[in-house]
Scaffold this motif. Structure first.
Motif, PDB file in Angstrom:
ATOM      1  N   TYR A  94       0.817  -1.208   0.000  1.00  0.00           N
ATOM      2  CA  TYR A  94       0.000   0.000   0.000  1.00  0.00           C
ATOM      3  C   TYR A  94       0.854   1.263   0.000  1.00  0.00           C
ATOM      4  N   TYR A  95       1.725   1.393   0.987  1.00  0.00           N
ATOM      5  CA  TYR A  95       2.530   2.610   1.091  1.00  0.00           C
ATOM      6  C   TYR A  95       3.656   2.636   0.065  1.00  0.00           C
ATOM      7  N   GLY A  96       4.182   1.444  -0.297  1.00  0.00           N
ATOM      8  CA  GLY A  96       5.210   1.396  -1.328  1.00  0.00           C
ATOM      9  C   GLY A  96       4.675   1.879  -2.661  1.00  0.00           C
ATOM     10  N   ASN A  97       3.488   1.398  -3.028  1.00  0.00           N
ATOM     11  CA  ASN A  97       2.855   1.857  -4.264  1.00  0.00           C
ATOM     12  C   ASN A  97       2.538   3.339  -4.196  1.00  0.00           C
ATOM     13  N   ASP A  98       2.087   3.794  -3.038  1.00  0.00           N
ATOM     14  CA  ASP A  98       1.779   5.212  -2.857  1.00  0.00           C
ATOM     15  C   ASP A  98       3.030   6.069  -3.067  1.00  0.00           C
ATOM     16  N   TYR A  99       4.149   5.605  -2.503  1.00  0.00           N
ATOM     17  CA  TYR A  99       5.396   6.369  -2.626  1.00  0.00           C
ATOM     18  C   TYR A  99       5.892   6.374  -4.075  1.00  0.00           C
ATOM     19  N   LEU A 100       5.840   5.227  -4.738  1.00  0.00           N
ATOM     20  CA  LEU A 100       6.354   5.125  -6.105  1.00  0.00           C
ATOM     21  C   LEU A 100       5.501   5.909  -7.096  1.00  0.00           C
ATOM     22  N   THR A 101       4.197   6.025  -6.805  1.00  0.00           N
ATOM     23  CA  THR A 101       3.318   6.780  -7.699  1.00  0.00           C
ATOM     24  C   THR A 101       3.167   8.234  -7.275  1.00  0.00           C
ATOM     25  N   ALA A 102       3.938   8.628  -6.254  1.00  0.00           N
ATOM     26  CA  ALA A 102       3.998  10.028  -5.805  1.00  0.00           C
ATOM     27  C   ALA A 102       2.629  10.591  -5.436  1.00  0.00           C
ATOM     28  N   SER A 106       3.151   9.050   1.607  1.00  0.00           N
ATOM     29  CA  SER A 106       4.511   8.894   2.126  1.00  0.00           C
ATOM     30  C   SER A 106       5.400   9.839   1.330  1.00  0.00           C
ATOM     31  N   THR A 107       5.852  10.893   1.974  1.00  0.00           N
ATOM     32  CA  THR A 107       6.496  11.996   1.253  1.00  0.00           C
ATOM     33  C   THR A 107       8.000  11.857   1.124  1.00  0.00           C
ATOM     34  N   SER A 108       8.606  10.896   1.841  1.00  0.00           N
ATOM     35  CA  SER A 108      10.046  10.692   1.768  1.00  0.00           C
ATOM     36  C   SER A 108      10.336   9.254   2.164  1.00  0.00           C
TER      37      SER A 108
END
Length: 341
Positions: A94-102, A106-108
């Motif tokens: 969930y958060y990995g996909n969120d980070y990779l898709t900007a 997750s901002t950093s």
């Protein structure tokens, strides 16, 4: 035959109660129009979280008292090993996909690590995506200290009442509300968890409610359920939610006592046994259902606009096999971790 409510049924039928709690949580997450006559009852599905916490508290008493000299470190290892495997898999997705898709949740990389490890965005900015995970981990962290305290000095069993007072402070003292009011859902659930711990001894000793007293849980449950439905149906949004969660406390305790007795009675019949087993299965994978159903399944099914009940059944049917698979993977990882520890 004299009517009896056995506290031990809370333990014997824990999986069925958790299965029921998980289903009403799924029902709660599915949209119902505000003007619907079903709106108030649908909103009560939120109490499924309180059922989980109450039963978890009882389980904490069992876990702690099964050895003469319980180890705090071993307690933490067992508790976190139960949650972390499934949580880390879902959090990375969930958060990995969120980070990779900007998408900026997750901002950093530091923020991503905090979200994956402890879901710290719940504490920092009230990200409710998986709020139950950081909440239950925090309660697990407090549990050994509370248990040692109440075992040595039983008078401290009154601390849940102080937690209720704290919920009032969080809501209506401006400085406190500004600082920690965004995690009100955690503060208002502390009492039911510790009440569960307090009741653990009664469950383990198989204490009973007999005679005319068996009607008291029924009266309490009926009254508190009716009040909760009425408030949600007619006054939703016009009062702080923590007030209703205080009503959930007697509703959940009495409801679980009645539910445990009902499931014990249902065992006498073939149909009842089948229903118990179905609910127990849901209960055994309830953590995994929680992690999967809202952010991965319902998110897409609701776009079909099928209506309430078709959406509910489709979400359950689509989630169960994935939850089962995730549980098997998590159990394998948990056993591997336990062997290493």
């Amino acid at each position: 035959m004299k009517a009896v409510i056995r506290y031990s049924d809370l333990s014997r039928h824990r999986s069925e109660l958790m299965g029921f709690a998980m289903l009403i949580i799924v029902m709660f997450h599915i949209f119902v129009p505000r003007q619907s006559a079903f709106f108030g009852l649908h909103r009560i599905g939120n109490s499924g979280v309180d059922i989980f916490l109450f039963l978890s508290g009882i389980g904490m008493w069992y876990s702690w008292t099964k050895t003469a000299n319980p180890s705090t470190l071993q307690f933490f290892k067992r508790r976190y090993a139960r949650i972390y495997p499934a949580w880390l898999i879902i959090a990375l997705l969930y958060y990995g996909n969120d980070y990779l898709t900007a998408r900026q949740r997750s901002t950093s990389l530091t923020d991503l690590a905090g979200d994956v490890l402890i879901n710290w965005d719940y504490w920092l900015s009230a990200d409710y995506s998986f709020w139950y995970i950081p909440a239950i981990m925090m309660l697990y962290t407090l549990t050994p200290f509370y248990l040692r305290l109440v075992i040595r000095h039983p008078v401290y069993r009154w601390l849940p009442v102080l937690a209720i007072v704290w919920s009032v402070v969080v809501q209506w003292v401006p400085q406190v509300h500004a600082a920690v009011g965004h995690v009100e859902a955690f503060w208002s659930r502390i009492p039911i968890f510790f009440i569960g711990i307090n009741l653990g001894q009664s469950v383990k000793e198989n204490q009973r409610i007999e005679g005319h007293a068996v009607w008291m849980p029924a009266i309490v449950f009926t009254a508190t359920l009716a009040v909760s439905i009425y408030l949600e149906q007619h006054y939703y949004g016009r009062y702080p939610l923590f007030i209703e969660r205080m009503i959930y406390i007697p509703m959940v305790v009495s409801g679980c006592l009645l539910g445990g007795s009902l499931f014990a009675y249902m065992e006498k019949f073939l149909t009842g046994k089948c229903m118990n087993r179905a609910l127990a299965f849901v209960g055994t994978v309830s953590l995994e259902i929680y992690l999967i159903h809202e952010q991965f399944i319902h998110l897409h099914i609701r776009k079909l606009a099928l209506g309430y009940w078709p959406t509910f059944f489709l979400v359950v049917v689509a989630t169960l096999p994935l939850a089962w698979l995730l549980s098997k993977i998590a159990i394998y990882i948990e056993k591997t971790i336990n062997r290493k520890l």
